[in-house]
Scaffold this motif. Sequence first.
Motif, short mmCIF file in Angstrom:
data_model
loop_
_atom_site.label_atom_id
_atom_site.label_comp_id
_atom_site.label_asym_id
_atom_site.label_seq_id
_atom_site.Cartn_x
_atom_site.Cartn_y
_atom_site.Cartn_z
N MET A 1 24.76 6.19 71.07
CA MET A 1 24.01 5.13 71.75
C MET A 1 22.89 4.61 70.86
SD MET A 1 23.47 5.98 75.78
CE MET A 1 23.60 7.77 75.81
N PHE A 2 22.25 5.49 70.11
CA PHE A 2 21.11 5.11 69.29
C PHE A 2 21.51 4.38 68.01
CE2 PHE A 2 17.78 8.45 70.82
CZ PHE A 2 17.88 7.94 72.10
N THR A 3 22.69 4.67 67.48
CA THR A 3 23.09 4.12 66.20
C THR A 3 24.21 3.09 66.28
OG1 THR A 3 24.73 5.86 65.82
CG2 THR A 3 22.47 6.29 65.05
N GLY A 4 24.93 3.03 67.41
CA GLY A 4 26.08 2.16 67.51
C GLY A 4 27.29 2.67 66.76
N PRO B 1 20.63 3.77 60.54
CA PRO B 1 19.40 3.44 61.28
C PRO B 1 19.60 3.60 62.78
CG PRO B 1 20.49 1.43 60.55
CD PRO B 1 21.23 2.58 59.91
N THR B 2 18.51 3.80 63.48
CA THR B 2 18.56 3.99 64.93
C THR B 2 17.95 2.78 65.64
OG1 THR B 2 16.40 5.06 65.11
CG2 THR B 2 18.31 6.47 64.63
N LEU B 3 18.23 2.69 66.91
CA LEU B 3 17.69 1.61 67.74
C LEU B 3 16.17 1.62 67.73
CD1 LEU B 3 18.56 -0.67 69.67
CD2 LEU B 3 18.60 1.02 71.51
N LEU C 1 22.70 -2.60 63.00
CA LEU C 1 23.46 -1.79 63.94
C LEU C 1 24.76 -2.51 64.28
CD1 LEU C 1 20.66 -0.57 66.40
CD2 LEU C 1 21.52 0.53 64.35
N PRO C 2 25.89 -1.80 64.28
CA PRO C 2 27.18 -2.45 64.51
C PRO C 2 27.42 -2.76 65.97
CG PRO C 2 27.49 -0.10 64.25
CD PRO C 2 26.03 -0.36 64.01
N GLY C 3 28.56 -3.41 66.24
CA GLY C 3 28.92 -3.74 67.61
C GLY C 3 28.35 -5.08 68.02
N ALA D 1 23.70 -2.62 70.37
CA ALA D 1 23.84 -4.05 70.08
C ALA D 1 23.49 -4.91 71.30
CB ALA D 1 25.27 -4.34 69.62
N THR D 2 23.84 -4.43 72.47
CA THR D 2 23.55 -5.16 73.70
C THR D 2 22.05 -5.29 73.92
OG1 THR D 2 25.60 -4.32 74.68
CG2 THR D 2 23.96 -5.24 76.19
#
Length: 605
Positions: free
Chosen positions: A234-237, A258-260, A507-509, A494-495
């Motif tokens: 969840m934090f990194t995608g 990287p993290t959110l 971050l991907p997604g 990403a959302t």
Amino acid sequence: MQPTSLAHTARRLILIAVSLGLLYGMIEGLESFGLSLLPAGLSWSNGNSVEAMMFMPVFYLVAYLAIGLLLLPFALLIRRPWWDQVLLFLLVLLSAYLAARNQQAVFNKFASAVLGLGIATVVLRSYRKRPERWNRVLVGGCPWIVATAILLIAGSFVGLRISESRKLSRLAAADRAAPNVLLIVLDTDRADHMSAYGYHRPTTPSLESLAREGTLFEQAYSPSSWTLPSHASMFTGRMKHQLEQSGRELRRLGTRYPTLAERFQAHGYATAGFVANIWWASRQSGLNRGFIRYEDFYGTLGDALQRTAMFRNFQFLSQWFSDGSDINGRKHASIVNREFLSWTGRNKDRPWFAFLNFMDVHAPYLPPAPFAGKFGPLRPEFEAKRFDIGWWKELNFDPDHMANRTDRYDESQAYLDSELGKLFEELRRRGQLDNTVVVVTADHGEHLGEHQIVAHGASLYSEEIHVPLILRFPGKVPAGVRVPQAVSTTNIAATILSLASVADTQLPGRSLLLGVDEAGPQLQPVVSEMSKAGGKDPPEWPGSKGWVRSLVADRWHFIVLENGERSLFDIDRDPLELTNLAGTPEGSPVAQTLLDRLSAIVPAR
């Protein structure tokens, strides 16, 4: 012996106890904090933080002083001049033993006891030879020791606040109109036991209300069936296998991606985490990366006591604070709320990103009053008499037993939901709710006897990976919408960035709110993974047979085990996943197609 001699003896005992308590408390506090700075320097059971240097001197002062006071009646009955030597020997023995056992994997109990006896004997001999020198240190020097402890405690507190203030002052300028972001993760909360998802019991009225004001995803799936990899994704995608090194099970989130929280911090957001799962979501797990404030340990007195070597090594002490069946010092939802709301009240100058981890639905299921008994009679004969998250080792899947567990689980859910309702109402009262992107999800679910399995981290059946996902942000998130398509919580990062209008490509997604036909990056596939269980689960459970992987596509849920076993379920017609279609004429080609897709996504080990 004259009264003045008794007073003199009492004074010496008290001063020796105070000095040794503070000295050892400072040593253990510094040791624990120092080890906490090393990756994997501490185990999950004795993780620590800078608060160790504040709490431990005070704790051991009280503990050692209590031991000294216990000797006073004996000094009154047996009037001899050597009681200071007895106390010194006992406290040095205890200190050496605890120091050796602080990181329990280094010395066993016997070796630590022998080491303690040896050190205490050497110190006692030195004390007898040079009593004046020792008196100058322990008795005459007691005020200096007290002053040093005060400086350490105050310095740690002030240093923590200065460090946080400096990090905040160095943040880039942020748009004052930018929205806040609140990511709420409900540990061990399965979607199908929420009334917001159609469950027959009114377990989540607050989340039902939140869903009416936002968008609910009916088929959200976690990337794994236990805490750390689910949070890390969840934090990194990133998917679970991308976060692991050389195919080894994830035990700490590394620094590769990287993290959110790091991305929000880079865009000028104040960041903070408030964590109840102090095992796999604490700072020891690496999930704190990017958070300026991270409150995990020392959230309750029980947890603070459990940070000390004394409480970890003398379990009978824990009985003074609980009946031994619950997590010692469990941080309930009301405490997480209080920590978070206190922090937001002091951070009004810039937007914030906050992560809240609640653990009230995690075993052991012990809902507080008035929720205990709400959905079924309390059955004391089925309740655990001692703490053991691995209680399934003694389980016989008796229907009454399972019903009792389910009642308590649902009641824990209802308690947590009530606290979430209070949290949302307070944010509304403060005028912050409508300017806050709210995301509510879970890291994984929980088996309650389905497929003859309990707990989690044992399989990738829907009971363990089908989780809630609700978004609320007026103006950008449609209200009252229910999305039927299957999605992965790996896309949450990403959302959130999209909803907060933070342009960031690290971050991907892509946002879950974008239409499937819109241009841009692709959604992360709905893939879940787990490594082989650690050997404690029954051999017939999927996780005991090796790694497990699953893919949800359209109406199909495909699961494959390392030993080659396959399962295919039509989750539209068979939501309980009771009929395996992998070997049927209808399901066999579908299973092969999904296996090929899954193999292309997750590399072979």
